[in-house]
Design an enzyme around this catalytic site. Structure first.
Site, PDB file in Angstrom:
ATOM      1  N   ARG A   1       0.856  -1.184   0.000  1.00  0.00           N
ATOM      2  CA  ARG A   1       0.000   0.000   0.000  1.00  0.00           C
ATOM      3  C   ARG A   1       0.894   1.237   0.000  1.00  0.00           C
ATOM      4  NH1 ARG A   1      -3.561  -2.509  -1.776  1.00  0.00           N
ATOM      5  NH2 ARG A   1      -5.602  -2.945  -0.874  1.00  0.00           N
TER       6      ARG A   1
ATOM      7  N   HIS B   1      -1.591   0.293 -10.120  1.00  0.00           N
ATOM      8  CA  HIS B   1      -2.192  -0.679  -9.185  1.00  0.00           C
ATOM      9  C   HIS B   1      -2.649  -1.943  -9.928  1.00  0.00           C
ATOM     10  CE1 HIS B   1      -4.153  -0.943  -4.991  1.00  0.00           C
ATOM     11  NE2 HIS B   1      -4.051  -2.165  -5.483  1.00  0.00           N
TER      12      HIS B   1
HETATM   13  N1  NAP Z   1      -0.985  -4.014  -5.350  1.00  0.00           N
HETATM   14  C1  NAP Z   1      -1.938  -4.921  -5.430  1.00  0.00           C
HETATM   15  O1  NAP Z   1      -2.484  -5.141  -6.523  1.00  0.00           O
HETATM   16  C2  NAP Z   1      -2.351  -5.697  -4.217  1.00  0.00           C
HETATM   17  C3  NAP Z   1      -3.180  -6.807  -4.385  1.00  0.00           C
HETATM   18  C4  NAP Z   1      -3.546  -7.537  -3.263  1.00  0.00           C
HETATM   19  C5  NAP Z   1      -3.061  -7.175  -2.007  1.00  0.00           C
HETATM   20  N2  NAP Z   1      -2.248  -6.093  -1.888  1.00  0.00           N
HETATM   21  C6  NAP Z   1      -1.713  -5.697  -0.563  1.00  0.00           C
HETATM   22  O2  NAP Z   1      -0.949  -6.758  -0.033  1.00  0.00           O
HETATM   23  C7  NAP Z   1      -1.176  -6.810   1.371  1.00  0.00           C
HETATM   24  C8  NAP Z   1      -0.758  -8.153   1.941  1.00  0.00           C
HETATM   25  O3  NAP Z   1      -1.677  -9.168   1.559  1.00  0.00           O
HETATM   26  P1  NAP Z   1      -1.619 -10.644   2.213  1.00  0.00           P
HETATM   27  O4  NAP Z   1      -2.781 -11.379   1.674  1.00  0.00           O
HETATM   28  O5  NAP Z   1      -0.266 -11.227   2.032  1.00  0.00           O
HETATM   29  O6  NAP Z   1      -1.840 -10.280   3.755  1.00  0.00           O
HETATM   30  P2  NAP Z   1      -1.570 -11.200   5.027  1.00  0.00           P
HETATM   31  O7  NAP Z   1      -1.657 -12.646   4.657  1.00  0.00           O
HETATM   32  O8  NAP Z   1      -2.435 -10.686   6.117  1.00  0.00           O
HETATM   33  O9  NAP Z   1      -0.026 -10.917   5.382  1.00  0.00           O
HETATM   34  C9  NAP Z   1       0.425  -9.712   5.942  1.00  0.00           C
HETATM   35  C10 NAP Z   1       1.882  -9.887   6.331  1.00  0.00           C
HETATM   36  O10 NAP Z   1       2.363  -8.644   6.839  1.00  0.00           O
HETATM   37  C11 NAP Z   1       2.946  -8.866   8.127  1.00  0.00           C
HETATM   38  N3  NAP Z   1       2.742  -7.699   8.977  1.00  0.00           N
HETATM   39  C12 NAP Z   1       1.585  -7.025   9.231  1.00  0.00           C
HETATM   40  N4  NAP Z   1       1.806  -6.019  10.104  1.00  0.00           N
HETATM   41  C13 NAP Z   1       3.128  -6.066  10.393  1.00  0.00           C
HETATM   42  C14 NAP Z   1       3.959  -5.293  11.256  1.00  0.00           C
HETATM   43  N5  NAP Z   1       3.485  -4.275  11.989  1.00  0.00           N
HETATM   44  N6  NAP Z   1       5.269  -5.621  11.329  1.00  0.00           N
HETATM   45  C15 NAP Z   1       5.769  -6.665  10.594  1.00  0.00           C
HETATM   46  N7  NAP Z   1       5.016  -7.437   9.769  1.00  0.00           N
HETATM   47  C16 NAP Z   1       3.718  -7.135   9.678  1.00  0.00           C
HETATM   48  C17 NAP Z   1       2.196 -10.063   8.693  1.00  0.00           C
HETATM   49  O11 NAP Z   1       2.955 -10.659   9.746  1.00  0.00           O
HETATM   50  P3  NAP Z   1       2.486 -12.059  10.438  1.00  0.00           P
HETATM   51  O12 NAP Z   1       2.821 -13.110   9.417  1.00  0.00           O
HETATM   52  O13 NAP Z   1       3.332 -12.149  11.652  1.00  0.00           O
HETATM   53  O14 NAP Z   1       1.007 -11.931  10.695  1.00  0.00           O
HETATM   54  C18 NAP Z   1       2.080 -10.931   7.447  1.00  0.00           C
HETATM   55  O15 NAP Z   1       3.269 -11.652   7.242  1.00  0.00           O
HETATM   56  C19 NAP Z   1      -2.667  -6.500   1.478  1.00  0.00           C
HETATM   57  O16 NAP Z   1      -2.996  -6.031   2.764  1.00  0.00           O
HETATM   58  C20 NAP Z   1      -2.854  -5.412   0.438  1.00  0.00           C
HETATM   59  O17 NAP Z   1      -2.637  -4.146   1.017  1.00  0.00           O
HETATM   60  C21 NAP Z   1      -1.878  -5.357  -2.958  1.00  0.00           C
END
Ligand code: NAP
Length: 321
Positions: A236, A284
């Site tokens: 993001r 995006h």
């Molecule tokens: N650009 C695009 O087209 C697109 C598309 C889809 C998603 N996204 C973005 O990608 C993000 C991630 O998606 P996801 O499905 O992989 O989410 P997810 O499965 O919830 O994974 C989030 C990761 O971030 C880590 N994290 C969160 N807060 C943290 C902090 N304060 N310090 C350190 N690590 C932290 C989490 O740690 P833990 O493993 O310890 O919980 C986890 O490893 C989404 O939230 C979205 O914003 C972008």
């Protein structure tokens, strides 16, 4: 069975596309657009995509919401959802698409495409030194569903991968999502983040936006990267402090940034990032939700809820993701 409503702000034609895909995936349900609902008090489930909170408030009996997107920071921050469990999109096809994008733009940087593009514009015939993937250290911020899929693709291409997450992984514990997880050096906490970033040539951000991750990639963190490192932000926009990123690029400390997400989207045409020679701007597109596969995921969640009465695992509001 109570009807399900689709609430979102869609591009022209997009709402019908989603209605069709969702109806095909769960023909046993009565899925309605907002305009088709005659008794809002009978609706217990809303499927949402960037919904208008005022529209959500029209449905007083909602028990949970299913997001069509993986990122839920706006829903978490919106008072209209305060009492509602939010189930986000977790789709293996979305993870595959993101892993493909991470690999594509990693190779773009790894094989010096921005530099060769610039050279071509100047009609310069100059060969840059080749670096093997084994010598290009990659650090991923966020080792969740998408981070782990990206790590798998990068490892398969020969890059050494390390990753940072919130929770420390218990010794011997395995992530169900990835057999590659054991080959990724995992870091957690602020001190370990600094250690990881010091040995990272390409930093890839796949963090969700929360109060803890906002501006997590700031001037201090960027300074810790080795000179000549690059950044990919597919998480993001506000996770990166953009003025600090521009400073790091202008000073030559950072070589290049590939940005798919921004503080404001669409990126205003007046924004200087469009013209920065060290920035690749993407609209995006790194991982769009696929309506067909996502609809099947939603249908699975809905059927499980109908059969058991249990709402699927929801976003943890305390953590913010
Ligand atoms: N650009 C695009 O087209 C697109 C598309 C889809 C998603 N996204 C973005 O990608 C993000 C991630 O998606 P996801 O499905 O992989 O989410 P997810 O499965 O919830 O994974 C989030 C990761 O971030 C880590 N994290 C969160 N807060 C943290 C902090 N304060 N310090 C350190 N690590 C932290 C989490 O740690 P833990 O493993 O310890 O919980 C986890 O490893 C989404 O939230 C979205 O914003 C972008």
């Amino acid at each position: 069975m109570t009807p399900i409503v689709l609430i979102g702000r869609f591009a022209p034609g997009e709402e019908q596309l989603w209605l069709d895909a969702l109806r095909r995936a769960m023909p046993e349900e009565r899925l309605l657009s907002c305009d088709e609902v005659d008794d809002p008090a009978a609706v217990e489930l809303a499927i949402v995509a960037n919904p208008d909170p005022d529209v959500v408030r029209r449905f007083p009996a909602l028990r949970w919401v299913q997001s069509l997107w993986a990122g839920v920071e706006r829903l978490v921050a919106e008072p209209a959802f305060d009492r509602l469990p939010i189930v986000r999109m977790v789709d293996p096809e979305l993870a595959r698409i993101m892993a493909e994008a991470v690999l594509a733009w990693t190779l773009y940087l790894h094989r010096n495409m921005p530099a060769y593009l610039a050279q071509q514009r100047e009609r310069q015939w100059r060969q840059l030194p080749y670096v093997a993937p084994a010598a290009r250290r990659i650090g991923i911020l966020g080792l969740g569903v998408l981070g782990q899929a990206a790590a798998g693709a990068l490892l398969a291409a020969g890059f050494p991968v390390q990753g940072w997450r919130r929770a420390a992984r218990a010794a011997g514990a395995r992530d169900s999502a990835s057999a590659a997880a054991d080959r990724v050096a995992v870091f957690s906490g602020d001190e370990e983040l600094s250690a990881m970033v010091r040995q990272t040539d390409l930093l890839i951000c796949l963090l969700p936006l929360t109060q803890h991750t906002r501006h997590r990639i700031d001037a201090r963190l960027l300074r810790l990267l080795p000179r000549g490192a690059s950044l990919i932000n597919f998480g993001r926009g506000p996770v990166v402090h953009t003025p600090s990123l521009v400073d790091a690029l202008d000073s030559g400390h950072l070589a290049h940034a590939v940005l798919d997400v921004f503080d404001e989207e669409p990126l205003p045409t007046t924004n200087a990032l469009w013209h920065h020679p060290g920035v690749t701007v993407l609209p995006h597109i790194s991982a769009d939700t696929d309506p067909q596969t996502a609809s099947r995921i939603v249908a699975g969640n809905v059927r499980h809820w109908r059969a058991t009465g249990r709402i699927p695992p929801a976003v943890d509001r305390q953590r913010g993701y």
